[in-house]
Design an enzyme around this catalytic site. Structure first.
Site, short mmCIF file in Angstrom:
data_model
loop_
_atom_site.label_atom_id
_atom_site.label_comp_id
_atom_site.label_asym_id
_atom_site.label_seq_id
_atom_site.Cartn_x
_atom_site.Cartn_y
_atom_site.Cartn_z
N LYS A 52 -6.56 -0.65 57.84
CA LYS A 52 -5.94 -1.79 57.70
C LYS A 52 -5.39 -2.43 59.13
O LYS A 52 -5.43 -3.51 59.46
CB LYS A 52 -4.65 -1.80 56.80
N GLU A 70 5.13 -4.87 57.95
CA GLU A 70 4.68 -6.20 57.79
C GLU A 70 6.30 -6.79 57.52
O GLU A 70 6.98 -6.10 56.72
CB GLU A 70 3.87 -6.57 56.97
N HIS A 86 2.11 -3.20 42.23
CA HIS A 86 1.17 -3.89 43.20
C HIS A 86 -0.27 -4.12 42.58
O HIS A 86 -1.23 -3.97 43.28
CB HIS A 86 1.20 -3.13 44.44
N ARG A 89 -15.99 -5.68 48.21
CA ARG A 89 -16.64 -5.25 46.89
C ARG A 89 -16.34 -6.50 45.96
O ARG A 89 -15.77 -7.55 46.34
CB ARG A 89 -16.14 -4.16 46.06
#
Length: 683
Positions: free
Chosen positions: A126, A210, A245, A302
């Protein structure tokens, strides 16, 4: 620096699907329509699973644990070689984003239906992915994505960004290694916890930080690229309704999306895909703030679970696109040829109990069906992608998702109404599911008003999990449904085979206590008692009900399957209904009602056995005693006869055992609820 993929022209006639459950069934459905032979793989736990039954061939991979079966690269490759499969579709999860798996297929000369290993690697890290996206001009959430992982430096960076911040495992996904930090004082403990989770799940402790947007929406863009350098976006999906999440409800297009914002997000998503030389179906996920600004989160390399809502609004088969691109063909459509028609929702049906903190459930599916015709639903507007059927076992070894219910409407309101009706028509028995919770979400005023963000469930927890309130109509319906089920269980060619504690020869009175199943152990003062007077004939129940001083005329008509029509004071309502043990379950488009049901007169079997008594179901006269005290009897044997309204009612033994003593003799008058005898069941 963007990359251009190499053109591939690879034909194949046999496809192996390296997955299980609903996605394996869904991929094989399109493959068969394209004339391809299909191969399934399975673990020992899935030897008789639906995806195995539907495939042309199937190969065992190993024991139940995924690491010993579905995640074994060498076993999957060997299965492809044994069956002559020229291509492998990975579905989602398992090996779908495993670059090593893609490289192994390349070496074996087997086509991977997905992106190249380099693209998977580019988005798998990431921190590195965000750096690439910055170079491509894709907007990023303010944060720190650096390699220096010193605790003090990370704390300093978090302080600079400003709290709250989101700590995320750099190699993570699925909500693991992810925590919101509200203040600097909480940072170190949260960091330590995230690192432990990340190490356990991914073998990697690197973190990124973040800025945590307090009320963002999760909006993702479906992208598609081919090996000829073409790339398009198939519009967006809103996936804001999540728990831990993980997505629960998805819809397309995103509510409130303007044409300009859609184009900006779509173009950014295609730039992201081309930056890494992407080929095939991918999803670029963004956080959309209230002011219309959007920020890159990650790219899933995907096919997504929620891809059907995109198929519904575009009329395109994304799996067919995947297979054609894998064969080396160009994309079927250009950007200008893609359009949006109507609105679509997807609801994920999980084997879990939302009222027990979403605890996963296992068991045998004694019923799994959906009555579209009976519910008045258009089959072209409702789609159920499932990996299970009636009689299948739900295993503890894999993800608890059973199916996806996808609906389409001309607009959002129509699609949402269809979703509610379809959820009500879905009949799942034997395993606890989140179906009722999905109805509560879909009918919630805030959801209907598009008041969406990623904390929707948390923000509306008080109303989504509010104490249940039951109407008079709910109690009445539950009483009738329970009696109807009892009558069906007792049906026999001979009236003397009835084992329900009395003989029904004329109008009679029955007392039923109903309460919330969660309060069964509470005081009986919490029960609502329904007094039922009436008769049955020609398969229809005709009753007069008394509930909390209110009287209703009622009838119940069995329909196909578990559907019934309940009429109360001339108001007829169709619903799915059943008695699951002592719990009556009723479902209609307004939601689900569950009530614990018990007779508190002579035919309450559980009550008889617990209290060792039989009580009079009505006012009447004792006609005869049919056995002697101490005499052994079998369950269902006649014990005594009562007369009421010039008709006789025979009381029968609730279990094997003996009568200890009678409280009345022939000719005695008894009142409703009087204890007639003491009964001792065999141990």
């Amino acid at each position: 620096m963007s990359q251009t993929p190499h053109t591939r022209t690879r034909q194949f006639d046999t496809l192996l699907v390296a997955n299980r459950g609903e996605i394996a069934c869904r991929v094989m459905r399109t493959a068969r329509a394209m004339g391809l032979r299909t191969v399934a793989v399975y673990s020992d736990a899935d030897a008789s699973a639906r995806h195995v039954r539907e495939a042309d061939e199937a190969v065992r991979l190993g024991p139940a644990a995924a690491r010993d079966s579905y995640l074994k690269v060498e076993a999957v490759v060997e299965a492809a070689k044994r069956t002559g499969a020229g291509a492998i579709h990975p579905g989602y999860g398992f090996l779908s984003e495993n670059g090593g798996f893609v490289e192994a297929l390349d070496q074996a000369g087997i086509v991977f239906v997905g992106p190249p290993a380099s693209a998977i690697a580019a988005m798998g890290d990431k921190s590195a992915a965000k750096a690439r996206m910055a170079d491509a001009g894709v907007p990023l959430v303010p944060g720190y994505h650096g390699n220096d992982q010193d605790d003090a430096l990370l704390k300093t960076e978090a302080d600079k960004i400003g709290y709250p911040v989101l700590l995320k495992a750099s190699a993570g996904g699925g909500g693991k290694g992810m925590r919101v930090v509200e203040s600097g004082a909480d940072f170190q403990a949260a960091l330590d916890g995230c690192r432990r989770e990340s190490q356990a799940a991914f073998g990697d402790t690197r973190m990124l930080i973040e800025k945590y947007l307090t009320q963002p929406r999760h909006v993702e863009v479906q992208v598609f690229c081919d090996s000829h350098g073409n790339g398009v976006y198939l519009f967006e999906r809103d996936c804001s309704v999540q728990r831990r999440h993980q997505k629960v409800l998805e819809e397309a297009p995103a509510p409130g999306m303007t044409a300009e914002l859609r184009r900006e997000m779509g173009d950014a998503a295609v730039r992201a895909a081309k930056e890494i030389g992407y080929v095939g179906a991918g999803t670029v996920e963004f956080l959309l703030d209230a002011d219309g600004s959007f920020f890159f989160m990650e790219m899933n390399t995907r096919l997504q679970v929620e891809h059907p809502v995109t198929e519904m609004i575009t009329g395109q088969d994304l799996v067919e696109w995947q297979l054609r691109v894998a064969m080396g063909e160009a994309l079927p459509c250009t950007q200008d040829e893609l359009t949006i028609t109507g609105h679509s929702f997807e609801a994920r049906l999980y084997a879990e109990d939302p009222d027990q903190d979403f605890l996963p459930a296992t068991g045998l599916l004694t019923q799994f069906a959906m009555d579209l015709e009976g519910a008045g639903l258009d089959p072209a507007r409702v789609r159920l992608d499932s990996g299970v059927e009636t009689g299948d076992a739900v295993s503890m070894h894999y993800d608890p998702m059973l199916a996806k219910l996808i609906v389409h409407g001309d607009d959002r309101d129509q699609a949402l109404a269809t979703l509610n009706r379809a959820l009500a028509a879905l009949d799942v028995q034997g395993v606890v599911t989140n179906r009722a919770f999905l109805q509560r979400l879909a009918t919630h005023p805030a959801f209907k008003a598009c008041d969406l963000d990623t904390r929707f469930i948390e923000r509306n927890e008080a109303t989504l999990f509010a104490p249940k309130q039951y109407s008079i109509e709910a109690y009445a319906g539950a009483a009738l449904v329970g009696l109807n089920q009892l009558a069906r269980e007792c049906e026999s060619d001979s009236p003397w085979d009835r084992h329900d504690g009395f003989r029904l020869n004329a109008p009679h009175s029955i007392r039923i206590a109903l309460c919330d199943p969660a309060h069964v152990q509470d005081s009986e003062d919490a029960d609502t008692v329904v007094v039922v007077d009436g008769t049955r004939h020609s398969g229809e129940a005709l009753w007069t009900l008394t509930i909390r001083g209110e009287t209703l005329t009622a009838s119940l008509q069995p329909l196909a399957g578990d559907a019934v029509a309940v009429t109360l004071n001339g108001h007829r309502r169709r619903l799915q209904a059943r008695r699951d043990g002592n719990v009556v379950v009723m479902v209609d488009p307004r939601g689900e009602t569950r009530l614990f049901w018990r007779r508190i007169d002579a035919i309450d079997h559980g009550h008889h056995e617990a209290e060792s008594t039989l009580t009079a179901p009505m006012h009447g006269t004792v006609v005869a005693l049919l056995v002697e005290p101490g005499q052994r009897v079998e369950k269902g044997m006649p014990l005594m006869v009562m007369e009421a309204m010039k008709m006789e009612h025979t009381m029968t033994a609730p279990a094997d055992g003996h009568v200890e003593n009678f409280h009345f003799q022939g000719g005695d008058t008894v009142g409703q609820g009087d204890v007639l005898l003491e009964f001792a069941a065999d141990e």
